[in-house]
Design an enzyme around this catalytic site. Structure first.
Site, PDB file in Angstrom:
ATOM      1  N   SER A 160      15.053  41.363  78.447  1.00 49.95           N
ATOM      2  CA  SER A 160      14.156  42.130  79.542  1.00 49.95           C
ATOM      3  C   SER A 160      15.551  41.374  80.417  1.00 49.95           C
ATOM      4  O   SER A 160      16.365  40.026  79.771  1.00 49.95           O
ATOM      5  CB  SER A 160      13.204  41.539  79.216  1.00 49.95           C
ATOM      6  N   TYR A 186       9.329  33.146  76.807  1.00 51.07           N
ATOM      7  CA  TYR A 186       9.859  34.324  76.702  1.00 51.07           C
ATOM      8  C   TYR A 186      11.132  34.647  77.252  1.00 51.07           C
ATOM      9  O   TYR A 186      11.456  35.414  76.429  1.00 51.07           O
ATOM     10  CB  TYR A 186       8.899  34.939  78.011  1.00 51.07           C
TER      11      TYR A 186
END
Length: 311
Positions: A160, A186
């Site tokens: 991502s 994350y």
């Protein structure tokens, strides 16, 4: 393999079905993790429609079977199967690997968790690193021989642009000392997904296994946002950000998994169906240099082996 950046005829608006147009995957076997929702569904559907036998590796087998039934309607030689897989549970990963027989041509490490409250696995590992990286690391290394047996296998590691938030803190991966920030955690896990692709391709390209990382794009129609508050989702929706549909989000994964022009080109990071340039400070595009760093990739591989061996 050329060192030049890979470009394709596709872009941010391309869909998975457009990328796969004309590609015949008859006789190919694929695994897509997290294929019961979001872009995993469209990734699996596109592979099935191209003729592949696709195993949906999912936590919720009932939901996975509903998806499998849906995407199997009206297809030719392709078919969808379902198998249980909880990436945060190493026993589940080992059971999946142990139950796999025969070659594996495509592995799409699609499943993920994003920005939950601090949660630890029974081993004390932070959940995002454990699920997004370690679970997929154990799965992919466990399936290495099946991938090698396929000849010219492809592995897709879903990262991502969130990786731009953080590199790997090798001194405190699991937030035992530093304050927990869900978005930093994350970002760390998504950087790990890129570094995994770098090192896996380095180690396995001689076995005919090509490994790349992808950023699918910003997609609101996804279970990945389940830990975001309504205010956070609303803020994202009104931010001026360009969001993709799930089928557009699946396009880069399908490209990396199937496009003939990528044969042998690995250890790279793709976004919007093209290899990304290095990130420029102040922007949210491209790949961070630290995510492609070979010494860091080698270190993360060894750290991952050590963590798994400690269980």
């Amino acid at each position: 393999m050329t060192s030049e950046r890979v470009t394709t005829p596709f872009d941010a608006d391309s869909t998975a079905s457009e990328v796969a147009s004309g590609i015949d995957l008859s006789g190919h076997r694929a695994v897509v993790t997290g294929a019961a929702s979001g872009i995993g569904v469209d990734t699996a559907r596109t592979l099935v429609r191209a003729g592949a036998e696709v195993t949906l590796a999912v936590r919720n087998v009932k939901a996975g079977q509903q998806v499998a039934d849906d995407i199997s309607v009206g297809v030719g030689t392709g078919r969808a199967l379902v198998a249980p897989l909880d990436l945060a549970d190493l026993g589940s990963v080992e059971a999946f690997v142990g139950g796999w027989q025969g070659p594996l041509h495509i592995l799409v490490n699609n499943a993920g968790v994003m920005a939950p409250p601090l949660t630890r696995t029974p081993q004390g590992w932070e959940l995002q690193f454990a699920t997004n990286h370690l679970g997929h690391f154990a799965l992919t290394t466990g399936l290495h021989d099946a991938l090698a047996a396929a000849g010219q296998a492809r592995v897709v590691s879903l990262s991502s642009r969130g990786h731009l938030r953080a590199g790997i803190d090798f001194d405190d991966i699991n937030f035992h000392e530093r304050p927990y920030d869900p978005w930093v955690a994350y970002g760390q896990s998504k950087t790990a997904n890129v570094l995994f692709a770098v090192e896996a391709h380095h180690r396995w390209s001689g076995d005919g296994i090509t490994v790349n990382a992808v950023h699918p794009g910003a997609i609101l129609e996804s279970n990945l946002t389940r830990y975001m508050s309504k205010e956070e989702v609303d803020a994202a929706a009104s931010s001026g950000e360009t969001f993709k549909s799930p089928e557009q989000g699946a396009a880069t994964s399908i490209l990396v998994a199937t496009w003939p022009g990528l044969a042998g080109a690995g250890g790279r990071y793709f976004e919007d169906c093209n290899e990304a340039a290095l990130n420029q400070p102040g922007t949210n595009r491209g790949v961070a240099a630290y995510a492609l760093d070979q010494p860091s990739a080698q270190r993360l591989w060894q750290v991952s082996l050590d963590m798994l061996a400690s269980t």
